[in-house]
Design an enzyme around this catalytic site. Structure first.
Site, short mmCIF file in Angstrom:
data_model
loop_
_atom_site.label_atom_id
_atom_site.label_comp_id
_atom_site.label_asym_id
_atom_site.label_seq_id
_atom_site.Cartn_x
_atom_site.Cartn_y
_atom_site.Cartn_z
N ASP A 59 -44.81 -13.12 52.86
CA ASP A 59 -44.15 -11.86 52.57
C ASP A 59 -44.59 -11.46 51.16
O ASP A 59 -44.98 -12.31 50.35
CB ASP A 59 -42.63 -11.99 52.67
CG ASP A 59 -41.95 -10.65 52.92
OD1 ASP A 59 -42.58 -9.60 52.68
OD2 ASP A 59 -40.79 -10.66 53.37
N TRP A 60 -44.50 -10.17 50.87
CA TRP A 60 -45.06 -9.65 49.62
C TRP A 60 -44.28 -10.19 48.42
O TRP A 60 -43.12 -9.85 48.20
CB TRP A 60 -45.05 -8.13 49.66
CG TRP A 60 -46.33 -7.54 50.15
CD1 TRP A 60 -47.08 -6.58 49.52
CD2 TRP A 60 -47.04 -7.82 51.37
NE1 TRP A 60 -48.21 -6.28 50.26
CE2 TRP A 60 -48.22 -7.02 51.39
CE3 TRP A 60 -46.83 -8.68 52.43
CZ2 TRP A 60 -49.14 -7.06 52.43
CZ3 TRP A 60 -47.75 -8.72 53.47
CH2 TRP A 60 -48.88 -7.91 53.46
#
Length: 744
Positions: A226-227
């Protein structure tokens, strides 16, 4: 495709970290292309300007299809597949190679701020819909990214909270949707979550990313972070992560190179991750095509109509007559709430307002009063009074209520589940004067229907229906479409009635999943706590009869269920056959019933159809922590065809042979295990029978010492302990255990 032998160590490390916010690094020297990843999953959020992951900046126009909260209530994999297919087509046209989604996290609590982006509180329903979405999207050559792996069930402290979950609960509730998508739809990528799982960050959790995901489930694609989820890129690669996003300006790549050169990270581990990333870059060849936004908007309206749930319809208040005097009340009728906030926020190509669509279908003038403002500003009393005046003059008042976008979004959890007080007051005031009152809800997370539910005649739960939701709601209100949605999550009477209430969202960096497998309807049904509306509930404008249940046991632990459904009403409609399994067999506490199969049928008036649903081994199994695998306990199981999780229509008992396994006895086995062992137990009981005084006291003695390890009892007996005889019995139990594992 280039090979790792053609790449330098620096180039390999660069490939494992993003080039920028939305793309991977190309290696032009050997022809490795860059690929573009962007947010989904119910539309394409492709940013041209300043990038972000919270939906704060503009993105290019795209169709906003019904979000997962709506698709979940469709109970229809075909709806999910058509959304996925349309997103895939638009991705190709916009030059996007991987759309991030679908989100398959379980709705553990109705307070999770991101519940609008997840399908359901049930892993079977979630997995079936998500797999259909992935197949639909990837059929167009656009990769999916199933997220967020794993146990990401809240927004509070999401980047550092530890989800403390026992393995049985992970395996039975929070893993199965991921497992189903991985094994059935082969997604291009799986996205790891921000949070820690039992103390270890998901991005650095080898048990999650390698042992479970790859070795047990056979995932061969790319694991992407995930970012901003990666803290230590070296530990992440070592755990099984392949792509760190977004780019870090070369910092992550430098740390990987330094670790290899220092002997802290084997270059073969880097090579394995690079090979998976190189395979992902083959998606770069799939861009191109045109988008017909008008056709996709029409598709969005068609799909949205299948997702809304009719909860209440006293005296056939709905559908509305086109010539009725109708008052539409509520700002959401004019200014629709149709999607959630955050990374999945789509710049919709156009938005249908329900008020406009209702006026198009009605033959009489439709009066309107806003009743409230979405941001809570203005004179609430004056707006309520105006709405009441309008409601007095009509045959039916349709009140559009719900939650504003500021009330729920990625990044924070809700504080409660009630509607705003101004809306509650408005609904009750209108219902007091209107001949009939219909409430239409727009919300991403479940809202309470208290205390206004009993004041109104009909309730249509629209959740969030995408850009064409306004038109779809009008179609449903007038009967152009027949409601066929079923709740994919329980609507409780009180927030305190939910299983996670005392543990959500945790404290001091930990959230304890103390309810175990008793999530959602499993909790309500197991403890006998009625919901306002149970999981699987939904009404229709027609009626159905379900009969002729037949359950055939196939082998030792599978079954085939068939049932006949007849549309006994006067109009076409759809019915969802829901098959649950109930049992008390085995050594663990099981929920009262669990969804194990479903099928949605559309039937014309008077039409009958027989549907067959296969129940595989997992439909009857539990995760056995002692054997570290799935077990089917021998015994009786009830196969139930239900109207919803709380209402059993038909039931048939079956007996399964299950797993013929038997643990060998040891000195750590309890006294009860010794006495109840099918081979050793009778010998021990015979010993007691030879001693009259002991025989009489045997039941009471077993109750007192039954939970003690045999070692403890032997220690208490001292020299009087029959150690030699016990050793003989242990050997006998080992031979019996081996015989059952490998029968002659």
């Amino acid at each position: 495709m280039p090979t790792t032998e053609q790449l330098t160590l620096d180039e390999k490390a660069v490939l494992l970290t993003g080039r920028d916010f939305w793309s991977t690094a190309p290696i032009e020297r050997v022809g490795v292309p860059s690929i573009v990843l962007t947010d989904g999953p119910h539309g394409v959020r492709l940013q041209d300007g300043s990038p972000d992951h919270l939906g704060l900046h503009d993105s290019r126009p795209a169709t906003c299809f019904p979000p997962a909260v709506a698709v979940g209530s469709s109970w229809n994999p075909d709806v999910a597949a058509r959304v996925g297919s349309a997103v895939g087509r638009q991705c190709r046209a916009l030059g996007v190679h991987v759309a991030l989604g679908p989100g398959v996290n379980i709705k553990r609590s109705p307070l999770c701020g991101r519940n609008f982006e997840y399908y359901s509180e049930d892993p079977l329903l979630t997995g079936a819909l998500a797999a259909a979405h992935v197949r639909g999207q990837q059929a167009h050559g656009v990769g999916a990214s199933v997220k967020h792996f794993a146990a990401n069930n809240q927004e509070t402290e999401r980047m550092r909270v530890s989800a403390d979950v026992d393995e049985r609960t992970l395996r039975e509730i929070y893993f199965p949707a991921f497992e189903h998508v991985v094994t059935e739809a082969r997604p291009a990528t799986v996205m790891c979550s921000y949070n820690r799982v039992n103390g270890i960050h998901a991005s650095e959790n080898r048990w999650l990313l390698t042992d479970v995901l790859r070795e047990q489930w056979g995932f061969t694609g790319t694991v992407v972070s995930d970012w901003g989820a990666v803290r230590d890129p070296v530990a992440a690669v070592r755990a099984g992560l392949d792509l760190q996003m977004p780019g870090t300006g070369g910092v992550g790549a430098r740390r990987i190179v330094d670790a290899v050169e220092a002997g802290e990270l084997d270059e073969s581990v880097v090579d394995t991750a690079v090979e998976r990333l190189l395979a992902l870059t083959e998606l770069a060849d799939t861009s191109g095509g045109e988008v017909d936004f008008d056709a996709d908007h029409a598709l969005a309206r068609e799909l949205a109509a299948e997702c809304a749930v009719l909860l209440k319809n006293d005296d056939d208040t709905l559908p509305l007559a086109v010539d009725a005097r109708i008052a539409v009340i509520g700002e959401f009728a004019r200014t629709p709430r149709f999607q959630g906030g955050g990374s999945s926020h789509i710049n919709a190509t156009r938005v249908d307002a329900a008020l406009d669509a209702i006026r198009e279908l009605a033959t009489e003038e439709v009066e309107f009063a806003p009743g409230f403002t979405a941001d809570g500003s203005g004179d609430a009393g004056a707006m309520r009074d105006d709405a009441v005046a309008v409601a007095r003059r009509t045959d039916v008042a349709v009140v559009f209520a719900g939650l504003a976008e500021a009330d729920e979004s990625e990044g924070f959890d809700r504080d409660g589940i009630s509607l705003p007080e101004t809306q509650i007051g408005l609904i009750r005031a209108v219902a007091a004067v209107a001949p009939r009152t219909v409430v239409v809800l727009s919300n991403g997370g479940v809202v309470s229907l208290e205390p206004w539910h009993d004041d109104v005649d009909a309730v249509l739960e629209g959740f969030l229906l995408g850009e064409a939701g306004g038109g779809a709601l009008a179609d449903l209100l007038f009967g152009v479409a027949n409601p066929s949605g079923r709740l994919a999550e329980t609507i409780p009477v009180r927030l305190a009635d939910t299983a996670s209430y005392v543990n959500f969202p945790g404290e001091q960096g930990h959230v304890r999943y103390g309810e175990g497998v008793m999530v959602g309807y499993r909790w309500h049904e197991s403890v006998g706590l009625p919901a306002r509306y149970p999981f699987g509930y939904g009404l229709s404008y027609t009626t159905f009869d379900v009969g002729a249940l037949c359950v055939d046991v196939l082998g030792e632990d599978t079954a085939r269920v068939s049932v006949t459904v007849t549309n006994t009403g006067s109009r076409a409609g759809s019915h969802v056959v829901q098959v649950y399994v109930s049992t008390s067999a085995g050594p663990v506490r099981r929920p009262r019933r669990e969804l194990r199969g479903f099928a949605k049928l559309r039937l014309e008036a008077g039409e009958s159809r027989t549907v067959t649903i296969d129940l595989n081994r997992r439909a009857f199994a539990f995760w056995d922590v002692e054997r570290d695998g799935w077990s089917v306990a021998p015994g009786e199981y009830a196969v139930q065809v239900c109207e919803n999780a709380a209402s059993v229509t038909l039931s048939q008992a079956v007996t399964l042979r299950g797993d013929d396994v038997l643990d060998a006895l040891t000195m750590e086995s309890t006294v009860e295990q010794w006495f109840t062992h099918p081979v050793v137990g009778p010998t021990l009981l015979a010993e007691f029978a030879d001693r009259a005084d002991a025989s009489e006291r045997a039941p009471d003695m077993l109750r007192m010492v039954g939970s003690m390890p045999m070692r403890t009892v032997v220690g208490m007996l001292g020299d009087a302990a029959p150690v030699t005889k016990l050793e003989q019995m242990m050997e006998l139990s080992r031979r019996e255990a081996d015989r059952r594992i490998s029968p002659a």
